[in-house]
Design an enzyme around this catalytic site. Structure first.
Site, PDB file in Angstrom:
ATOM      1  N   TYR A 248     -10.246   6.424  19.328  1.00 48.50           N
ATOM      2  CA  TYR A 248     -10.370   5.525  18.397  1.00 48.50           C
ATOM      3  C   TYR A 248     -10.151   4.127  19.149  1.00 48.50           C
ATOM      4  O   TYR A 248     -10.684   3.126  19.259  1.00 48.50           O
ATOM      5  CB  TYR A 248      -9.536   5.619  17.108  1.00 48.50           C
TER       6      TYR A 248
ATOM      7  N   ASP B 164       1.186 -11.900   7.376  1.00 50.86           N
ATOM      8  CA  ASP B 164      -0.417 -12.016   6.903  1.00 50.86           C
ATOM      9  C   ASP B 164      -1.369 -12.775   7.970  1.00 50.86           C
ATOM     10  O   ASP B 164      -0.806 -13.798   8.420  1.00 50.86           O
ATOM     11  CB  ASP B 164      -0.613 -12.616   5.497  1.00 50.86           C
ATOM     12  N   CYS B 165      -2.337 -12.175   8.321  1.00 48.99           N
ATOM     13  CA  CYS B 165      -3.051 -12.638   9.594  1.00 48.99           C
ATOM     14  C   CYS B 165      -3.851 -13.852   9.211  1.00 48.99           C
ATOM     15  O   CYS B 165      -3.998 -14.608   9.995  1.00 48.99           O
ATOM     16  CB  CYS B 165      -3.764 -11.652  10.131  1.00 48.99           C
TER      17      CYS B 165
ATOM     18  N   ASP C 106      -7.709  -4.587  13.898  1.00 51.00           N
ATOM     19  CA  ASP C 106      -7.407  -3.299  13.541  1.00 51.00           C
ATOM     20  C   ASP C 106      -6.962  -3.301  12.094  1.00 51.00           C
ATOM     21  O   ASP C 106      -5.929  -2.574  11.886  1.00 51.00           O
ATOM     22  CB  ASP C 106      -6.469  -2.747  14.673  1.00 51.00           C
TER      23      ASP C 106
ATOM     24  N   GLN D  15       0.718  -1.231   0.200  1.00 40.81           N
ATOM     25  CA  GLN D  15       0.015   0.011  -0.171  1.00 40.81           C
ATOM     26  C   GLN D  15       0.845   1.181   0.096  1.00 40.81           C
ATOM     27  O   GLN D  15       1.989   1.063   0.194  1.00 40.81           O
ATOM     28  CB  GLN D  15      -0.822  -0.013   1.275  1.00 40.81           C
TER      29      GLN D  15
ATOM     30  N   TYR E 231     -11.443  11.798  12.107  1.00 44.16           N
ATOM     31  CA  TYR E 231     -12.182  11.322  10.835  1.00 44.16           C
ATOM     32  C   TYR E 231     -13.146  12.438  10.075  1.00 44.16           C
ATOM     33  O   TYR E 231     -13.569  12.063   9.187  1.00 44.16           O
ATOM     34  CB  TYR E 231     -13.016  10.077  11.358  1.00 44.16           C
TER      35      TYR E 231
ATOM     36  N   GLU F  39     -16.220  12.420  10.714  1.00 46.02           N
ATOM     37  CA  GLU F  39     -17.436  11.546  10.530  1.00 46.02           C
ATOM     38  C   GLU F  39     -17.449  10.602  11.626  1.00 46.02           C
ATOM     39  O   GLU F  39     -16.443  10.147  12.256  1.00 46.02           O
ATOM     40  CB  GLU F  39     -17.429  11.106   9.196  1.00 46.02           C
TER      41      GLU F  39
ATOM     42  N   ASP G 192      -0.088   1.038  13.416  1.00 41.13           N
ATOM     43  CA  ASP G 192       0.336   2.372  14.057  1.00 41.13           C
ATOM     44  C   ASP G 192       0.801   2.082  15.659  1.00 41.13           C
ATOM     45  O   ASP G 192       0.990   3.228  16.065  1.00 41.13           O
ATOM     46  CB  ASP G 192      -0.857   3.122  13.847  1.00 41.13           C
TER      47      ASP G 192
END
Lengths: 315, 315
Positions: free
Chosen positions: A126, A204-205, A225, A97, A300, A302, A150
């Site tokens: 959050y 990769d989970c 998450d 990404q 966010y 929103e 993060d």
């Protein structure tokens, strides 16, 4: 109240020209500008085209398109919102990404993954929401975090003295960026991939979840998450919804019978998407119940929905 | 990451035309669009002007200017933000201001006074912050609310069994609109101007404050819920800052020695304005101390500062 504003843009053509063609070509631009136009035919002197912008349109701040720093990050439902970005702190492409960290004067550094605002240093709300809003007792517990690169959840949880936290993050470069530039979120917890009560697996989970399910490994809490559209190294499902259900299904195989699963949902008004998600919850390998909470995450712009899911008590 | 987008808008002129004049006239529009243009001179066949938009600019949602429902309400620092407005519920001009109530899918009804977002039905966080964030005991107390026409504070306070709440709101039409359309905020508390433990005076608060100060009337709590730039029937001061200091000064004359004054400040990053405000706090008729809190009010889309002010204890 702002007075009606009126602004004209006149241009004269030096000779007769194909006004209709010009107008057609310009129409899409002027439509966006909310301008009405009228064309006056001066007979053989050419065309005078007048474009009028009115009713306080100029009250709106101009969009700074193609600027050096992109301040515009539309919301989940495509609304235009401008952030107070004053610096590009980090901008890298990982194998999975695009990872940006942009500085906002009010929100601190903001992590944006492939154009989606994920987390800002202002967003403790959050982390608290996805950890159950203060209602859980994490001391001495076993936990699994899916994603979470993060470091926000990991940072808050280790303060609460869990037994062991396993975090499975696919993208090392998210961790690299955040441990350097999101320290108000992650503190020093990402400086090492192992600590007294935690370990971070760069994997990769999906295969990890399958392995744990096979081994019968169980957790008190599982926190999802992952990004809204999760990344996979080997997409097994045809659609995003099927993939989300796969993750949900696998995720519900590893909590204990009385364990809990937390996840973020979506923007509060995306009722169709939320309904579809809740529908998926009804099609897992075991019956579950869920509750949801609407939370205001500062960066966010929103309101966001968070879910708590648990296995239905056995009769 | 979005691929670079490329879109051309070509228009041909049927005959030779004054390309330079056209370009000059169009330049301001295309500049805002972030388009680069090049003009090709086809010699005597006319001009071909090409305008190129690139680098994902079309990723941005179009601005719907001059639409029937205004969705754009810029922030305190002039950033462009689009709200999910789907209905104009109320739109009236009072003798003092324009009063709009617009419906947002996620925030409920939003009160907008003279173009400023004041309060939405989602914004209990504002009311809680301006009431001291749950740290105060209001039962049996005497209270003064300046402004507060949306009824949010009054509604929450009467639940806490105060002795008497006096609310001084200049604009009856704000109350008229809110008691009808902001009921998630005010409940039924605005249905009557008098209740068991409250009274609403439809007056300019400056003369009322002067009267109370002269009478030696004292309150346990004073809450300033006036608009950011307060309205006055007879502006006595030359500038807004002087007017704000007048209000502050008068407001500090009516709390008891151990009373408290609560108010909203401004956007968290307007540091100069906040400093100026805090400077005003140092020039009142008596020495005061203050604390501040940064709060996320859902519909504001920007972090807001709230102040608590109290008189310095006498030695």
């Amino acid at each position: 109240m702002a007075a009606a504003r009126h602004s004209t843009l006149d241009f004269k053509l030096g000779a007769k020209a194909d006004g209709e063609t010009i107008l057609k070509g310009l129409w899409s631009i002027f439509q966006e500008q909310g301008m009405t136009e009228s064309v006056h035919n001066w007979q053989d002197h050419g065309y005078l085209a007048t474009y009028i912008n009115k009713n306080g349109s100029f009250r709106l701040p101009p969009i700074i398109r193609a600027g050096a720093i992109d301040r515009y990050w539309p919301t989940a439902d495509g609304r235009l919102v401008e952030y107070d970005i004053d610096e590009v702190v980090y901008d890298e492409d990982s194998p999975y990404q695009n990872i940006k960290i942009l500085h906002s004067k009010q929100f601190g550094n903001i992590l944006i993954l492939s154009g989606d605002v994920n987390m800002a240093e202002s967003d403790l709300a959050y982390t608290q929401a996805i950890m159950g809003s203060g209602k859980e007792d994490y001391s001495g517990k076993d936990m699994l975090i899916l994603g979470g690169g993060d470091g926000g959840i990991l940072c808050e949880i280790v303060k609460l003295k869990p037994k062991m936290v396993t975090m499975v993050e696919i993208d090392q470069m998210v961790i690299d960026g955040c441990k350097k530039y999101m320290r108000k979120t992650c503190g020093n917890v990402l400086d090492n991939l192992k600590g007294d009560c935690y370990q971070v697996l760069i994997e990769d989970c999906i295969p990890v979840l399958k392995r744990y399910a096979k081994e019968g490994r169980e957790f008190d809490y599982v926190i999802n998450d992952l990004t809204a559209v999760p990344i996979s190294t080997s997409p097994e499902e045809d659609s995003t919804w099927e993939f989300l259900r796969l993750i949900l299904d696998l995720s519900m195989k590893v909590p204990k019978q009385d364990g809990k699963y937390f996840t973020q949902g979506n923007w509060v008004s995306l009722t169709e998407a939320l309904s579809l998600y809740e529908e998926q919850l009804g099609h897992l390998y075991c019956p579950v119940e869920f509750s949801k909470e609407i939370v205001c995450v500062p960066s966010y712009l929103e309101l966001w929905v968070f879910y708590t899911v648990w296995k239905k008590a056995k009769p």
